[in-house]
Design a protein around this motif. Structure first.
Motif, short mmCIF file in Angstrom:
data_model
loop_
_atom_site.label_atom_id
_atom_site.label_comp_id
_atom_site.label_asym_id
_atom_site.label_seq_id
_atom_site.Cartn_x
_atom_site.Cartn_y
_atom_site.Cartn_z
N SER A 143 13.35 0.39 2.05
CA SER A 143 12.56 0.80 0.72
C SER A 143 11.40 1.70 1.26
CB SER A 143 11.92 -0.75 0.31
OG SER A 143 11.01 -1.13 1.28
N ASP A 144 11.07 1.78 2.81
CA ASP A 144 10.11 2.59 3.36
C ASP A 144 10.63 4.10 3.15
OD1 ASP A 144 8.28 0.48 3.87
OD2 ASP A 144 8.50 0.45 6.12
N GLY A 145 12.04 4.29 3.29
CA GLY A 145 12.46 5.67 3.07
C GLY A 145 12.61 6.03 1.91
N LEU A 146 12.61 5.20 0.94
CA LEU A 146 12.73 5.34 -0.59
C LEU A 146 11.23 5.92 -0.96
CD1 LEU A 146 13.75 5.38 -3.50
CD2 LEU A 146 13.19 2.91 -3.63
N LEU A 147 10.29 5.17 -0.39
CA LEU A 147 8.88 5.17 -1.17
C LEU A 147 8.25 6.52 -0.40
CD1 LEU A 147 7.57 1.53 -0.81
CD2 LEU A 147 8.14 2.67 -2.65
N THR A 148 8.52 6.74 0.80
CA THR A 148 8.04 7.98 1.43
C THR A 148 8.78 9.32 0.75
OG1 THR A 148 9.45 7.87 3.34
CG2 THR A 148 7.35 7.02 3.64
N GLY A 149 10.08 9.13 0.57
CA GLY A 149 10.83 10.31 -0.26
C GLY A 149 10.35 10.77 -1.40
N ILE A 150 9.79 9.42 -2.36
CA ILE A 150 9.33 9.85 -3.57
C ILE A 150 7.73 10.46 -3.36
CG2 ILE A 150 8.30 8.58 -5.57
CD1 ILE A 150 10.74 6.59 -5.41
N TRP A 151 7.21 9.87 -2.47
CA TRP A 151 5.85 10.48 -1.98
C TRP A 151 5.94 11.96 -1.78
CZ3 TRP A 151 1.78 7.02 0.75
CH2 TRP A 151 0.93 7.80 1.08
N ALA A 152 6.93 12.43 -0.81
CA ALA A 152 6.98 13.58 -0.42
C ALA A 152 7.44 14.51 -1.43
CB ALA A 152 7.85 14.04 0.65
N PHE A 153 8.32 14.12 -2.46
CA PHE A 153 9.08 14.77 -3.60
C PHE A 153 8.06 15.04 -4.53
CE2 PHE A 153 10.87 14.86 -7.89
CZ PHE A 153 11.78 15.64 -7.67
N GLY A 154 7.29 14.20 -5.03
CA GLY A 154 6.16 14.32 -5.85
C GLY A 154 4.96 15.31 -5.41
N MET A 155 4.57 15.25 -4.16
CA MET A 155 3.60 16.18 -3.64
C MET A 155 4.27 17.42 -3.55
SD MET A 155 0.73 15.05 -3.03
CE MET A 155 -0.09 16.24 -1.70
N GLY A 156 5.40 17.93 -2.95
CA GLY A 156 6.14 19.03 -3.09
C GLY A 156 6.44 19.57 -4.44
N LEU A 157 6.77 18.85 -5.57
CA LEU A 157 6.86 19.46 -6.62
C LEU A 157 5.40 19.87 -7.24
CD1 LEU A 157 9.14 17.31 -8.98
CD2 LEU A 157 9.37 19.39 -8.44
N SER A 196 0.69 -1.24 0.22
CA SER A 196 -0.11 -0.11 0.02
C SER A 196 0.82 1.02 0.05
CB SER A 196 -0.75 -0.18 1.14
OG SER A 196 -0.16 0.05 2.21
N LEU A 197 2.01 1.28 0.36
CA LEU A 197 2.88 2.59 0.64
C LEU A 197 3.51 2.54 -0.77
CD1 LEU A 197 4.32 4.46 2.23
CD2 LEU A 197 6.20 3.13 2.59
N LEU A 198 3.66 1.61 -1.48
CA LEU A 198 4.06 1.81 -3.04
C LEU A 198 2.97 2.37 -3.71
CD1 LEU A 198 6.20 1.07 -5.22
CD2 LEU A 198 4.55 -1.09 -5.52
N THR A 199 1.61 2.09 -3.68
CA THR A 199 0.69 2.63 -4.44
C THR A 199 0.46 4.09 -4.19
OG1 THR A 199 -0.89 1.55 -3.06
CG2 THR A 199 -0.36 0.20 -5.08
N GLY A 200 0.48 4.18 -2.73
CA GLY A 200 0.47 5.85 -2.28
C GLY A 200 1.47 6.53 -2.68
N SER A 201 2.78 6.15 -2.76
CA SER A 201 3.89 6.76 -3.29
C SER A 201 3.58 7.21 -4.82
CB SER A 201 5.09 6.22 -3.13
OG SER A 201 5.52 5.93 -1.94
N ILE A 202 3.26 6.23 -5.62
CA ILE A 202 3.04 6.64 -6.98
C ILE A 202 1.63 7.51 -7.25
CG2 ILE A 202 2.21 5.51 -9.13
CD1 ILE A 202 4.04 3.13 -8.40
N ALA A 203 0.67 7.43 -6.39
CA ALA A 203 -0.39 8.29 -6.80
C ALA A 203 -0.17 9.58 -6.23
CB ALA A 203 -1.55 7.66 -5.87
#
Length: 157
Positions: free
Chosen positions: A86-100, A36-43
């Motif tokens: 992998s949790d750090g990677l996924l949350t980083g991508i999550w935050a990066f996308g939202m920030g952009l 679920s963290l993976l799909t949340g990060s992509i979304a």
């Protein structure tokens, strides 16, 4: 119920039914495989594409699709290297996308609109183009799951 109400609500109800079909099929695999963290990060990374689309004055779907696919490819390439973190990677991508997304929406000139409408949408404002897109995506999802059922079963169990 008057016919006008049925006509107004018929298309959104059909779209909701099609979306629930896709979410039900794929959601089962996501929950069982604990992704679920993976799909949340992509979304949420796709929100960066929405912000860029608004900044460039193009349809938000194109930017979201580009950013979502890019995030999925990037996660797929980096996940093997970051297996333990992998949790750090996924949350980083999550935050990066939202920030952009927030940055691009802030940089866009003129009226941006309600940001929550980009995040959640308005099903009552859906049209026939949305119906055909979701129907096509459902067809692809059903075909892929039907063809690769044994592989999905082996991966999840």
């Amino acid at each position: 119920m008057s016919p006008d109400i049925f006509f107004v609500l018929g298309l959104p109800l059909a779209i909701a039914a099609l979306a629930s079909l896709a979410c039900g099929i794929m959601g089962t695999y996501v929950v069982v495989s604990r992704q679920s963290l993976l799909t949340g990060s992509i979304a949420h990374c796709a929100f960066g594409g929405i912000g860029l689309s608004v900044l460039l004055s193009i349809h938000p779907l194109y930017g979201a699709l580009f950013f979502g696919l890019s995030a999925a490819i990037m996660i797929g390439c980096l996940k093997d290297r970051w297996l333990n973190e992998s949790d750090g990677l996924l949350t980083g991508i999550w935050a990066f996308g939202m920030g952009l997304g927030i940055l691009f929406l802030h940089l866009s000139s003129g009226y941006v609109g309600d940001v929550s409408s980009y995040l959640f949408g308005h099903i009552l404002l859906s049209n026939w183009e949305d119906f055909w897109i979701i129907l096509g995506l459902d067809s692809v999802i059903i075909a892929v799951v039907f063809l690769l059922f044994r592989a999905f079963q082996a991966l999840t169990y």
